[in-house]
Design a protein around this motif. Structure first.
Motif, PDB file in Angstrom:
ATOM      1  N   PRO A 150       0.830  -1.212   0.000  1.00 61.96           N
ATOM      2  CA  PRO A 150       0.000   0.000   0.000  1.00 61.96           C
ATOM      3  C   PRO A 150       0.863   1.260   0.000  1.00 61.96           C
ATOM      4  CG  PRO A 150      -0.794  -1.586   1.628  1.00 61.96           C
ATOM      5  CD  PRO A 150       0.532  -2.103   1.141  1.00 61.96           C
ATOM      6  N   VAL A 151       0.342   2.314  -0.604  1.00 62.10           N
ATOM      7  CA  VAL A 151       1.052   3.587  -0.671  1.00 62.10           C
ATOM      8  C   VAL A 151       1.219   4.170   0.732  1.00 62.10           C
ATOM      9  CG1 VAL A 151       0.976   5.939  -1.574  1.00 62.10           C
ATOM     10  CG2 VAL A 151       0.160   4.031  -2.984  1.00 62.10           C
ATOM     11  N   LEU A 152       2.434   4.660   1.023  1.00 61.62           N
ATOM     12  CA  LEU A 152       2.720   5.312   2.298  1.00 61.62           C
ATOM     13  C   LEU A 152       3.510   6.591   2.044  1.00 61.62           C
ATOM     14  CD1 LEU A 152       3.991   2.299   4.477  1.00 61.62           C
ATOM     15  CD2 LEU A 152       1.782   3.444   4.680  1.00 61.62           C
ATOM     16  N   THR A 153       3.517   7.480   3.017  1.00 58.79           N
ATOM     17  CA  THR A 153       4.473   8.578   2.978  1.00 58.79           C
ATOM     18  C   THR A 153       5.848   8.007   3.337  1.00 58.79           C
ATOM     19  OG1 THR A 153       4.189   9.149   5.309  1.00 58.79           O
ATOM     20  CG2 THR A 153       2.705  10.222   3.705  1.00 58.79           C
ATOM     21  N   LEU A 154       6.887   8.678   2.884  1.00 57.20           N
ATOM     22  CA  LEU A 154       8.238   8.210   3.218  1.00 57.20           C
ATOM     23  C   LEU A 154       8.441   8.186   4.724  1.00 57.20           C
ATOM     24  CD1 LEU A 154      11.117   7.396   2.531  1.00 57.20           C
ATOM     25  CD2 LEU A 154      11.663   9.819   2.194  1.00 57.20           C
ATOM     26  N   GLU A 155       7.957   9.208   5.407  1.00 61.30           N
ATOM     27  CA  GLU A 155       8.111   9.267   6.860  1.00 61.30           C
ATOM     28  C   GLU A 155       7.466   8.060   7.528  1.00 61.30           C
ATOM     29  OE1 GLU A 155       7.140  12.384  10.562  1.00 61.30           O
ATOM     30  OE2 GLU A 155       6.205  12.649   8.592  1.00 61.30           O
ATOM     31  N   ALA A 156       6.246   7.723   7.127  1.00 61.79           N
ATOM     32  CA  ALA A 156       5.545   6.588   7.728  1.00 61.79           C
ATOM     33  C   ALA A 156       6.265   5.282   7.413  1.00 61.79           C
ATOM     34  CB  ALA A 156       4.103   6.540   7.234  1.00 61.79           C
ATOM     35  N   TRP A 157       6.760   5.154   6.192  1.00 64.11           N
ATOM     36  CA  TRP A 157       7.447   3.915   5.815  1.00 64.11           C
ATOM     37  C   TRP A 157       8.743   3.735   6.593  1.00 64.11           C
ATOM     38  CZ3 TRP A 157      12.039   3.050   2.755  1.00 64.11           C
ATOM     39  CH2 TRP A 157      12.260   1.683   2.491  1.00 64.11           C
ATOM     40  N   ARG A 159       9.381   4.806   9.542  1.00 61.85           N
ATOM     41  CA  ARG A 159       9.005   4.369  10.902  1.00 61.85           C
ATOM     42  C   ARG A 159       8.661   2.885  10.898  1.00 61.85           C
ATOM     43  NH1 ARG A 159       5.805   9.159  11.134  1.00 61.85           N
ATOM     44  NH2 ARG A 159       3.944   7.859  10.821  1.00 61.85           N
ATOM     45  N   GLN A 160       8.022   2.440   9.835  1.00 61.41           N
ATOM     46  CA  GLN A 160       7.587   1.049   9.752  1.00 61.41           C
ATOM     47  C   GLN A 160       8.761   0.086   9.631  1.00 61.41           C
ATOM     48  OE1 GLN A 160       4.043  -0.056   7.254  1.00 61.41           O
ATOM     49  NE2 GLN A 160       5.526  -1.204   6.088  1.00 61.41           N
ATOM     50  N   VAL A 161       9.749   0.409   8.802  1.00 62.00           N
ATOM     51  CA  VAL A 161      10.880  -0.516   8.616  1.00 62.00           C
ATOM     52  C   VAL A 161      11.839  -0.461   9.791  1.00 62.00           C
ATOM     53  CG1 VAL A 161      10.732  -0.468   6.106  1.00 62.00           C
ATOM     54  CG2 VAL A 161      12.227   1.162   7.259  1.00 62.00           C
ATOM     55  N   GLN A 214      18.238   5.486   9.503  1.00 65.51           N
ATOM     56  CA  GLN A 214      17.649   4.155   9.653  1.00 65.51           C
ATOM     57  C   GLN A 214      18.512   3.073   9.010  1.00 65.51           C
ATOM     58  OE1 GLN A 214      15.654   4.561  11.944  1.00 65.51           O
ATOM     59  NE2 GLN A 214      13.551   4.357  11.227  1.00 65.51           N
ATOM     60  N   GLY A 215      19.739   3.404   8.668  1.00 67.63           N
ATOM     61  CA  GLY A 215      20.665   2.388   8.171  1.00 67.63           C
ATOM     62  C   GLY A 215      20.780   2.295   6.670  1.00 67.63           C
ATOM     63  N   PHE A 216      20.216   3.258   5.936  1.00 68.10           N
ATOM     64  CA  PHE A 216      20.335   3.252   4.479  1.00 68.10           C
ATOM     65  C   PHE A 216      21.666   3.867   4.066  1.00 68.10           C
ATOM     66  CE2 PHE A 216      15.898   2.489   5.008  1.00 68.10           C
ATOM     67  CZ  PHE A 216      15.473   1.830   3.860  1.00 68.10           C
ATOM     68  N   VAL A 217      22.393   3.150   3.225  1.00 66.63           N
ATOM     69  CA  VAL A 217      23.707   3.586   2.774  1.00 66.63           C
ATOM     70  C   VAL A 217      23.556   4.334   1.452  1.00 66.63           C
ATOM     71  CG1 VAL A 217      25.995   2.799   2.046  1.00 66.63           C
ATOM     72  CG2 VAL A 217      24.794   1.611   3.902  1.00 66.63           C
ATOM     73  N   PRO A 218      24.114   5.554   1.314  1.00 68.83           N
ATOM     74  CA  PRO A 218      23.970   6.300   0.062  1.00 68.83           C
ATOM     75  C   PRO A 218      24.769   5.676  -1.076  1.00 68.83           C
ATOM     76  CG  PRO A 218      25.364   7.498   1.604  1.00 68.83           C
ATOM     77  CD  PRO A 218      24.802   6.335   2.357  1.00 68.83           C
ATOM     78  N   LEU A 219      24.121   5.573  -2.232  1.00 65.68           N
ATOM     79  CA  LEU A 219      24.737   5.002  -3.423  1.00 65.68           C
ATOM     80  C   LEU A 219      24.689   5.997  -4.568  1.00 65.68           C
ATOM     81  CD1 LEU A 219      23.360   1.349  -3.767  1.00 65.68           C
ATOM     82  CD2 LEU A 219      25.604   2.046  -2.945  1.00 65.68           C
TER      83      LEU A 219
END
Length: 242
Positions: A150-157, A159-161, A214-219
């Motif tokens: 389902p579609v989410l805002t980036l902020e909500a997603w 928080r979810q992950v 949240q642990g995302f590495v820039p590529l």
């Protein structure tokens, strides 16, 4: 290759079946006849040989044959979280990502994105994209339909992950991306990878920083500036392999 059809209901070898309405209409559009061979898959793995038995005005009866444990998935499972591009570009992205082996797609509303959806429209869009993914699986030979969230805002997603330190999360960045996609693909790690990609105009600085927290590495994908849908697909191919 025989015509392929997805059935949402569970399939079983050596059974009779009425095709679901969508698949039945497709059989009729293709002008298939009793005795014609088809292939069925239910998304649970593998595929089934089948034969058209009877054609009605709106019903198509088939005889399901043997199950073949055939898989055509990418060597590495990659999940795309994408700031939705406008117009038909998201449709195109879903179709091509499915053909290229994406495992899951998370549509996102972001700061620079122009597509804004209320709850009702968002669910209609999700169902529409799911139908596109199913049609792409029928065409390309995949037996597992990627999950369209389902579609989410980036902020909500985010928080979810939640936070993670497993190194299998990546964000495409024009500002901070120093690690190239080939380097990330060569790193060990068998688990699924998340790739976060922005819409037209990319992610905002605050959005990238929130993802990295949240642990995302820039590529980086290199010096060229790619369209939003092209960038997501390039990252998918680079990480999934095969």
């Amino acid at each position: 290759m025989t015509a392929r059809f997805h059935c949402a209901q569970a399939l079983a070898a050596d059974s009779a079946l009425l095709l679901p309405p969508g698949a039945a209409r497709h059989v009729q559009v293709l002008r298939l006849q009793p005795g014609d061979a088809i292939t069925l898959f239910d998304g649970q793995g593998g595929e089934y040989a089948a034969t058209v038995e009877r054609m009605g005005r709106s019903e198509v009866a088939v005889q399901v044959g043997a199950h073949a444990a055939v898989e055509r998935e990418a060597p590495r499972a990659v999940r795309l979280a994408v700031g939705m591009p406008a117009n038909e570009r998201m449709d195109w992205l879903v179709e091509k990502a499915t053909e290229l082996g994406v495992a899951e797609i998370q549509p996102l509303m972001t700061a620079h994105g122009v597509l804004r959806l209320n709850a009702e429209r968002a669910e209609k869009k999700r169902a529409h994209w799911e139908a596109i993914a199913i049609a792409a699986c029928e065409q390309c030979g995949r037996n597992r339909v990627p999950l369209i969230h389902p579609v989410l805002t980036l902020e909500a997603w985010l928080r979810q992950v939640g936070p993670a330190t497993d190194g299998r999360r990546f964000v495409l960045s024009l500002a901070d991306g120093t690690r190239r996609i080939a380097e990330a693909a060569a790193e060990p790690g068998a688990g699924p990878a998340w790739v976060l990609s922005g819409p037209e105009g990319g992610l905002g600085t605050a959005e990238e920083q929130a993802a990295m927290a949240q642990g995302f590495v820039p590529l980086t994908l290199g010096s060229r500036v790619l369209r939003a849908e092209t960038a997501a697909l390039a990252a998918l191919v680079g990480l999934a392999g095969g």
